[in-house]
Design a protein around this motif. Sequence first.
Motif, PDB file in Angstrom:
ATOM      1  N   TYR A   1       1.084  -1.898   0.218  1.00 54.19           N
ATOM      2  CA  TYR A   1      -0.060  -0.441  -0.556  1.00 54.19           C
ATOM      3  C   TYR A   1       0.433   1.661  -0.144  1.00 54.19           C
ATOM      4  O   TYR A   1       0.141   2.185   0.106  1.00 54.19           O
ATOM      5  N   ARG A   2       2.309   1.571   0.455  1.00 51.51           N
ATOM      6  CA  ARG A   2       3.376   2.291  -0.192  1.00 51.51           C
ATOM      7  C   ARG A   2       2.898   3.071  -1.269  1.00 51.51           C
ATOM      8  O   ARG A   2       2.811   1.939  -2.782  1.00 51.51           O
ATOM      9  N   SER A   3       3.001   4.213  -1.946  1.00 53.94           N
ATOM     10  CA  SER A   3       2.643   5.037  -2.647  1.00 53.94           C
ATOM     11  C   SER A   3       4.342   5.777  -3.462  1.00 53.94           C
ATOM     12  O   SER A   3       4.625   6.027  -4.831  1.00 53.94           O
TER      13      SER A   3
ATOM     14  N   THR B   1       1.332  -4.876  -3.374  1.00 55.41           N
ATOM     15  CA  THR B   1       2.480  -3.513  -3.350  1.00 55.41           C
ATOM     16  C   THR B   1       2.431  -2.438  -5.107  1.00 55.41           C
ATOM     17  O   THR B   1       2.085  -3.519  -5.893  1.00 55.41           O
ATOM     18  N   ILE B   2       2.783  -1.521  -4.762  1.00 53.65           N
ATOM     19  CA  ILE B   2       2.243  -0.335  -6.370  1.00 53.65           C
ATOM     20  C   ILE B   2       3.559  -0.383  -6.021  1.00 53.65           C
ATOM     21  O   ILE B   2       3.419   0.543  -7.064  1.00 53.65           O
ATOM     22  N   ILE B   3       5.064  -0.082  -5.503  1.00 47.09           N
ATOM     23  CA  ILE B   3       6.557   0.665  -5.963  1.00 47.09           C
ATOM     24  C   ILE B   3       6.839  -0.748  -6.382  1.00 47.09           C
ATOM     25  O   ILE B   3       6.672  -1.995  -5.767  1.00 47.09           O
ATOM     26  N   PRO B   4       7.310  -0.139  -7.848  1.00 48.99           N
ATOM     27  CA  PRO B   4       7.703  -2.166  -8.239  1.00 48.99           C
ATOM     28  C   PRO B   4       9.841  -1.712  -6.929  1.00 48.99           C
ATOM     29  O   PRO B   4      10.321  -1.357  -6.861  1.00 48.99           O
ATOM     30  N   LEU B   5       9.925  -2.802  -6.820  1.00 46.93           N
ATOM     31  CA  LEU B   5      11.037  -3.471  -6.399  1.00 46.93           C
ATOM     32  C   LEU B   5      11.842  -4.052  -6.877  1.00 46.93           C
ATOM     33  O   LEU B   5      11.807  -4.814  -7.772  1.00 46.93           O
ATOM     34  N   GLU B   6      13.037  -3.842  -6.067  1.00 48.58           N
ATOM     35  CA  GLU B   6      13.915  -5.725  -5.708  1.00 48.58           C
ATOM     36  C   GLU B   6      14.242  -5.486  -4.696  1.00 48.58           C
ATOM     37  O   GLU B   6      14.097  -5.205  -3.362  1.00 48.58           O
ATOM     38  N   ILE B   7      14.404  -6.974  -4.812  1.00 51.88           N
ATOM     39  CA  ILE B   7      13.774  -8.514  -3.658  1.00 51.88           C
ATOM     40  C   ILE B   7      15.608  -9.195  -3.505  1.00 51.88           C
ATOM     41  O   ILE B   7      16.071 -10.276  -4.182  1.00 51.88           O
ATOM     42  N   ILE B   8      16.705  -8.475  -2.702  1.00 50.33           N
ATOM     43  CA  ILE B   8      17.809  -9.304  -2.475  1.00 50.33           C
ATOM     44  C   ILE B   8      17.444  -9.675  -1.252  1.00 50.33           C
ATOM     45  O   ILE B   8      17.287 -10.219  -0.006  1.00 50.33           O
TER      46      ILE B   8
ATOM     47  N   LEU C   1      16.466  -8.205   1.350  1.00 45.32           N
ATOM     48  CA  LEU C   1      16.181  -6.205   1.179  1.00 45.32           C
ATOM     49  C   LEU C   1      15.036  -6.794   0.483  1.00 45.32           C
ATOM     50  O   LEU C   1      15.591  -6.219  -0.696  1.00 45.32           O
ATOM     51  N   GLU C   2      14.428  -5.555   0.487  1.00 43.77           N
ATOM     52  CA  GLU C   2      13.693  -4.406  -0.806  1.00 43.77           C
ATOM     53  C   GLU C   2      14.249  -3.491  -0.510  1.00 43.77           C
ATOM     54  O   GLU C   2      14.289  -2.674   0.708  1.00 43.77           O
ATOM     55  N   VAL C   3      14.425  -2.678  -2.634  1.00 38.69           N
ATOM     56  CA  VAL C   3      15.282  -1.896  -2.671  1.00 38.69           C
ATOM     57  C   VAL C   3      14.316  -1.668  -4.081  1.00 38.69           C
ATOM     58  O   VAL C   3      13.577  -2.290  -3.761  1.00 38.69           O
ATOM     59  N   ASN C   4      14.380  -0.498  -4.244  1.00 37.23           N
ATOM     60  CA  ASN C   4      13.707   0.227  -5.563  1.00 37.23           C
ATOM     61  C   ASN C   4      13.733  -0.105  -6.616  1.00 37.23           C
ATOM     62  O   ASN C   4      15.605  -1.652  -6.495  1.00 37.23           O
ATOM     63  N   ASP C   5      13.691  -0.857  -7.995  1.00 41.30           N
ATOM     64  CA  ASP C   5      13.834  -1.216  -8.961  1.00 41.30           C
ATOM     65  C   ASP C   5      14.713  -1.364  -9.165  1.00 41.30           C
ATOM     66  O   ASP C   5      15.380   0.496  -9.281  1.00 41.30           O
ATOM     67  N   LYS C   6      15.705  -1.239 -10.312  1.00 36.71           N
ATOM     68  CA  LYS C   6      16.884  -0.444 -10.826  1.00 36.71           C
ATOM     69  C   LYS C   6      18.264  -0.247  -9.803  1.00 36.71           C
ATOM     70  O   LYS C   6      19.217   0.241 -10.414  1.00 36.71           O
TER      71      LYS C   6
END
Length: 124
Positions: free
Chosen positions: A37-39, A64-71, A103-108
């Motif tokens: 639900y985070r924008s 989840t509406i934010i594109p993420l990368e999961i490490i 660890l979830e971070v922003n896509d790219k």
Amino acid sequence: MQFFLLKKNHEVFLKNKIEVICEIANDSLTLSQGLKYRSHLGWNKGMLFIFPKPLRHSMHMINTIIPLEIIFIDEEKKIVDIKEGIPRCPDLIVPDFACKFALEVNDKFCMTNNIQIGDKVRFF
């Protein structure tokens, strides 16, 4: 190659001293809620999931509406997988190997900072 995680008041430092301010998910509520639900997620923000034991922990992006990368990080603090999190995708995201942390971070984020599978992680 190594990068470093330093937890101090939710500050995490990656290789080359790249700072990521992380929320910690380490109980049933925060582990299931994640970043749903985070924008918006600032470039140097993220969430560190600490699982009770190493398994092939699955994650999803349904709300989840934010594109993420999961490490995905194993018990020996080595990156075992990096997966793309596609917003609102119902498919489970499962690492190829057991992990103790994610660890979830922003896509790219990983590509931009040259973070790769096999990199070692150190927590202080």
